[in-house]
Design a protein around this motif. Structure first.
Motif, short mmCIF file in Angstrom:
data_model
loop_
_atom_site.label_atom_id
_atom_site.label_comp_id
_atom_site.label_asym_id
_atom_site.label_seq_id
_atom_site.Cartn_x
_atom_site.Cartn_y
_atom_site.Cartn_z
N MET A 118 43.31 75.30 63.54
CA MET A 118 44.76 75.19 63.38
C MET A 118 45.13 74.09 62.39
SD MET A 118 47.71 74.36 66.18
CE MET A 118 47.56 75.94 66.98
N LEU A 119 44.83 72.82 62.71
CA LEU A 119 45.04 71.72 61.77
C LEU A 119 43.68 71.18 61.39
CD1 LEU A 119 47.01 69.87 60.24
CD2 LEU A 119 47.00 68.35 62.22
N THR A 120 43.39 71.22 60.10
CA THR A 120 42.07 70.83 59.62
C THR A 120 42.18 69.81 58.50
OG1 THR A 120 41.21 73.04 60.14
CG2 THR A 120 39.90 71.67 58.66
N ALA A 121 41.39 68.76 58.61
CA ALA A 121 41.26 67.79 57.53
C ALA A 121 39.87 67.97 56.93
CB ALA A 121 41.42 66.36 58.05
N LYS A 122 39.82 68.14 55.61
CA LYS A 122 38.55 68.36 54.93
C LYS A 122 38.31 67.26 53.91
CE LYS A 122 38.24 73.42 55.28
NZ LYS A 122 38.05 74.68 54.52
N LEU A 170 48.48 60.79 57.70
CA LEU A 170 48.02 61.79 56.75
C LEU A 170 48.08 63.19 57.37
CD1 LEU A 170 44.97 59.83 55.32
CD2 LEU A 170 46.94 60.57 53.98
N LEU A 171 47.64 63.30 58.61
CA LEU A 171 47.65 64.59 59.28
C LEU A 171 49.07 65.12 59.47
CD1 LEU A 171 44.95 64.02 62.06
CD2 LEU A 171 44.71 65.42 60.00
N TYR A 172 50.04 64.20 59.61
CA TYR A 172 51.42 64.59 59.82
C TYR A 172 52.20 64.75 58.51
CZ TYR A 172 55.81 64.98 62.45
OH TYR A 172 56.99 65.43 63.00
N GLY A 173 51.52 64.50 57.41
CA GLY A 173 52.16 64.67 56.11
C GLY A 173 53.05 63.53 55.69
N LEU A 228 44.87 71.27 56.01
CA LEU A 228 45.27 72.66 56.16
C LEU A 228 45.96 72.88 57.50
CD1 LEU A 228 41.97 74.39 54.94
CD2 LEU A 228 43.99 73.85 53.56
N TRP A 229 47.04 73.63 57.48
CA TRP A 229 47.73 74.05 58.71
C TRP A 229 47.69 75.57 58.74
CZ3 TRP A 229 49.03 73.02 63.36
CH2 TRP A 229 50.06 73.71 64.01
N LYS A 230 47.04 76.12 59.76
CA LYS A 230 46.84 77.56 59.86
C LYS A 230 46.19 78.11 58.59
CE LYS A 230 50.71 78.24 63.04
NZ LYS A 230 52.03 78.90 63.27
N ASP A 231 45.19 77.37 58.11
CA ASP A 231 44.38 77.75 56.96
C ASP A 231 45.13 77.71 55.62
OD1 ASP A 231 42.10 78.22 58.54
OD2 ASP A 231 42.80 80.23 59.03
N GLN A 232 46.34 77.13 55.63
CA GLN A 232 47.10 76.99 54.39
C GLN A 232 47.31 75.51 54.08
OE1 GLN A 232 47.92 79.68 52.47
NE2 GLN A 232 46.81 80.87 54.01
N PRO A 233 47.31 75.14 52.79
CA PRO A 233 47.49 73.73 52.42
C PRO A 233 48.81 73.18 52.96
CG PRO A 233 46.75 75.01 50.53
CD PRO A 233 47.08 76.00 51.60
N LEU A 234 48.75 71.98 53.50
CA LEU A 234 49.95 71.32 54.00
C LEU A 234 50.61 70.58 52.84
CD1 LEU A 234 51.73 70.66 56.43
CD2 LEU A 234 50.29 68.67 56.86
N ASP A 235 51.46 71.29 52.12
CA ASP A 235 52.14 70.68 50.99
C ASP A 235 53.61 70.46 51.33
OD1 ASP A 235 53.28 73.23 50.89
OD2 ASP A 235 52.01 73.88 49.24
N PHE A 261 56.04 73.13 59.45
CA PHE A 261 54.95 72.44 60.13
C PHE A 261 55.48 71.49 61.20
CE2 PHE A 261 52.46 68.43 60.13
CZ PHE A 261 51.26 68.89 60.66
N ARG A 262 56.52 70.73 60.86
CA ARG A 262 57.04 69.73 61.80
C ARG A 262 57.91 70.35 62.90
NH1 ARG A 262 58.12 64.85 57.42
NH2 ARG A 262 55.91 64.29 57.22
N GLN A 263 58.22 71.63 62.78
CA GLN A 263 58.81 72.33 63.90
C GLN A 263 57.75 72.63 64.96
OE1 GLN A 263 61.97 73.35 64.77
NE2 GLN A 263 62.80 72.21 63.05
N GLU A 264 56.52 72.78 64.52
CA GLU A 264 55.44 73.19 65.43
C GLU A 264 54.53 72.04 65.84
OE1 GLU A 264 54.06 77.50 64.87
OE2 GLU A 264 54.13 76.70 62.83
N VAL A 265 54.65 70.92 65.14
CA VAL A 265 53.79 69.76 65.42
C VAL A 265 54.66 68.55 65.73
CG1 VAL A 265 52.01 68.22 64.51
CG2 VAL A 265 51.97 70.66 63.94
N ALA A 266 54.35 67.86 66.81
CA ALA A 266 55.10 66.67 67.21
C ALA A 266 54.23 65.43 67.03
CB ALA A 266 55.55 66.79 68.66
#
Length: 239
Positions: free
Chosen positions: A1-5, A52-55, A65-72, A79-84
């Motif tokens: 779901m949320l991935t840091a690479k 960093l994970l929260y943008g 990545l959030w749901k395999d898409q870049p968190l830009d 993203f912030r609607q779904e992540v607290a």
């Protein structure tokens, strides 16, 4: 779901160490329904990694990545609607808890007031509703904040040292709140801490951060089951 690479991030001079601080090649993955711990002493880089994970900050290199898409920038609003995130300033200190909830809940279509009321009752802070937020104790503030964030029914919740400087009884209540969120909503949780004794049976995965590097990562049994880790980490804490 949320991935840091392979995240790298460097910022200015740390006066206490007289050197630049850098997160180096950090990779981790957070999944729904699981509780992960970010374990490290103060200054290890836990808050920086959460930001960093929260943008809130951008990595120098690597990707999130959030749901395999870049968190830009374009993805941040959804993203912030779904992540607290529990740890940043989130409400008006001078307003009552009830007024804050009324004002802020409209920002989140998924906010469930009935669920929020049940959570603050579970946490024993329903009597705080009509107090100014600034008048609450540290433990009460954290309970109210976690209740509000969970009532948004997020997919993931990030918590920056939520148990620091809190009475042991309050810690039990806070962990019960998080357990309920995981059980009822399959919410993923990442909780940072610098104290090993805060790790409870609810934790599924442990990531050990030391001087900006992820030095150990695995299941709770793999990491904390290695007898020397507790002793080594405790010695580092005592320096």
């Amino acid at each position: 779901m949320l991935t840091a690479k392979n995240i790298n991030y460097r910022y200015g001079l740390v006066k206490a160490k007289k050197e630049d601080f850098e997160l180096q090649d950090v990779s981790l993955t957070l999944e729904p329904g699981y509780v992960s711990c970010l374990l490290g002493k103060n200054g290890a880089g836990k808050t920086t990694l959460l930001n960093l994970l929260y943008g809130m900050q951008k990595p120098k290199s690597g990707e999130i990545l959030w749901k395999d898409q870049p968190l830009d920038a374009k993805a941040l609003t959804d993203f912030r609607q779904e992540v607290a995130y529990v740890g940043e300033v989130w409400c008006a200190e001078s307003m009552t808890v009830a007024n804050n909830i009324e004002m802020l809940s409209v920002l989140y279509p998924t906010f469930d007031r009935t669920y929020f009321d049940s959570l603050i009752k579970l946490a024993g802070v329903e009597g705080c509703l009509y107090k100014p937020f600034s008048a609450l104790s540290t433990g009460e503030r954290v309970k109210v904040e976690i209740s509000f964030m969970l009532a948004r029914r997020p997919k993931l919740i990030l918590l920056d040292e939520p148990l620091a400087n809190i009475d042991p009884v309050f810690k039990v209540d806070i962990l019960e709140l998080l357990q309920r969120g995981v059980a009822e909503n399959e919410t993923g949780v990442l909780i940072s801490t610098h104290l090993i004794d805060e790790i409870s049976d609810m934790v599924d995965y442990v990531n050990v951060l030391e001087n900006g590097r992820l030095v150990k990562s695995g299941t709770r049994f793999d990491v904390l089951g290695e007898g020397q880790l507790r002793d080594v980490f405790q010695k580092k804490m005592e320096r």
